[in-house]
Scaffold this active site. Structure first.
Site, short mmCIF file in Angstrom:
data_model
loop_
_atom_site.label_atom_id
_atom_site.label_comp_id
_atom_site.label_asym_id
_atom_site.label_seq_id
_atom_site.Cartn_x
_atom_site.Cartn_y
_atom_site.Cartn_z
N LYS A 49 0.85 -1.20 0.00
CA LYS A 49 0.00 0.00 0.00
C LYS A 49 0.88 1.24 0.00
CE LYS A 49 -3.72 -2.40 2.34
NZ LYS A 49 -4.31 -2.78 3.60
N GLN A 93 -5.08 -1.82 9.72
CA GLN A 93 -4.79 -3.11 9.07
C GLN A 93 -5.28 -4.26 9.96
OE1 GLN A 93 -3.35 -3.42 5.95
NE2 GLN A 93 -3.62 -5.63 6.10
N ASP A 116 -11.25 2.05 3.88
CA ASP A 116 -11.45 0.60 3.74
C ASP A 116 -12.94 0.26 3.62
OD1 ASP A 116 -9.21 -0.98 3.49
OD2 ASP A 116 -8.77 -1.03 5.64
#
Ligand code: NAD
Length: 280
Positions: A49, A93, A116
């Site tokens: 990322k 994450q 997300d």
């Protein structure tokens, strides 16, 4: 012989386009990633990322914690990032260290910065058919369908896996597009029969060779989300070598859904930037 749904090429097109758009603004969109888990896989995902974000013109900041991190510390950091005008996207994450509750921590993110798309507000909007920020992997799959002019209305779709990050949200997106969706899990009976009746199969389990040639209707579209390791090789859920002989379209692993996930995350961050900066 199936045609390839080329995730790498499509993702690169999205990223090139984003890079050009970002260069038009004085302020850079900025992504903050919180890593509170010491798995090697998570570190690799975050590193990917970071690389893509920086190459595309985003600012990127990582906050990494060891096992001693407390819920309070993460909460304070997220509240700080929520108020920070220079930050447009926040990612926690997953998974987190065992003593932390991912759902609770993600619920603290400002939904406008939830790139997300995992916050209950964004999942709720998706369920209503009025999505804002859409989870990256499902969004990437839908973009691939669009890129290759694959119509979803009236199609029978089997989604294998019902997780909150892939199976469930992609099922909702497909329902919103007028597809008829069967969302299977590990206890589903007669998976082969359901698969043989499906125009599209999306598999997201992490079990290699779960989808075999005898389960696939001629000309069906196969989307392989799964990732598992076999020595140095990355494998999907689908027996690609044999299924490609009968399918109409198929995603490879790697270079299929994976790159689309990262590109969609970058798209979400740019979208959040435009919203938060009052540019759209
Ligand atoms: P998960 O591990 O949370 O859940 C797996 C799901 O598969 C469960 O719902 C389970 O019931 C179902 N399942 C397992 N075995 C099954 C079987 N035999 N028949 C039917 N259903 C079965 O899943 P996840 O977090 O959605 O991840 C799934 C896979 O996708 C993993 O391999 C993950 O690494 C991969 N993944 C890839 C990307 C990408 O960008 N390519 C993104 C996210 C996840």
């Amino acid at each position: 012989m199936a045609m390839i749904l080329d995730g790498k090429k499509t993702a690169q097109k999205i990223l090139d386009n984003l890079k050009q758009n970002i260069s038009k603004y004085d302020k850079k969109p900025s992504l903050a990633v919180i890593l509170a888990n010491d798995s090697e896989a998570s570190k690799i995902y975050v590193a990917n990322k970071e690389k893509t974000a920086k190459e595309t013109g985003f600012n990127f900041k990582m906050y990494q914690f060891d096992k001693s991190v407390t819920k309070e510390q993460l909460k304070n950091l997220i509240l700080e990032l929520n108020l920070d005008n220079s930050v447009h996207g926040i990612i926690v994450q997953l998974p987190l260290f065992n003593h932390l509750d991912g759902k609770e921590i993600i619920g603290l993110i400002d939904p406008k910065k939830d790139v997300d798309g995992f916050h209950p507000y964004n999942m709720g909007k998706l369920a209503q058919g009025n999505p804002s920020l859409i989870c990256a992997t499902p969004k990437g799959i839908m973009t691939l369908f669009k890129e290759y002019n694959i119509l979803l209305q009236g199609k029978n779709v089997l989604v294998i896996g019902r997780s909150n990050i892939v199976g469930k949200p992609v099922s909702l997106l497909l329902i919103n597009e007028g597809a008829t969706v069967f969302c299977a899990n590990s206890k589903t009976k007669n998976l082969k029969q359901i698969a043989l009746n499906s125009d599209i199969i999306i598999s997201a389990t992490g079990h290699k060779n779960l989808v075999t040639k005898d389960m696939v209707k001629e000309g069906a579209i196969i989307i392989d989300v799964g990732i598992s390791r076999e020595g140095n090789r990355i494998r999907g859920d689908v027996d690609f070598e044999n299924v490609k002989d009968i399918a109409g379209w198929i995603t490879p692993v790697p270079k299929g859904v994976g790159p689309m996930t990262i590109a969609s995350l970058m798209e979400n961050t740019f979208e959040a930037f435009l919203t938060l900066e009052g540019l759209k």
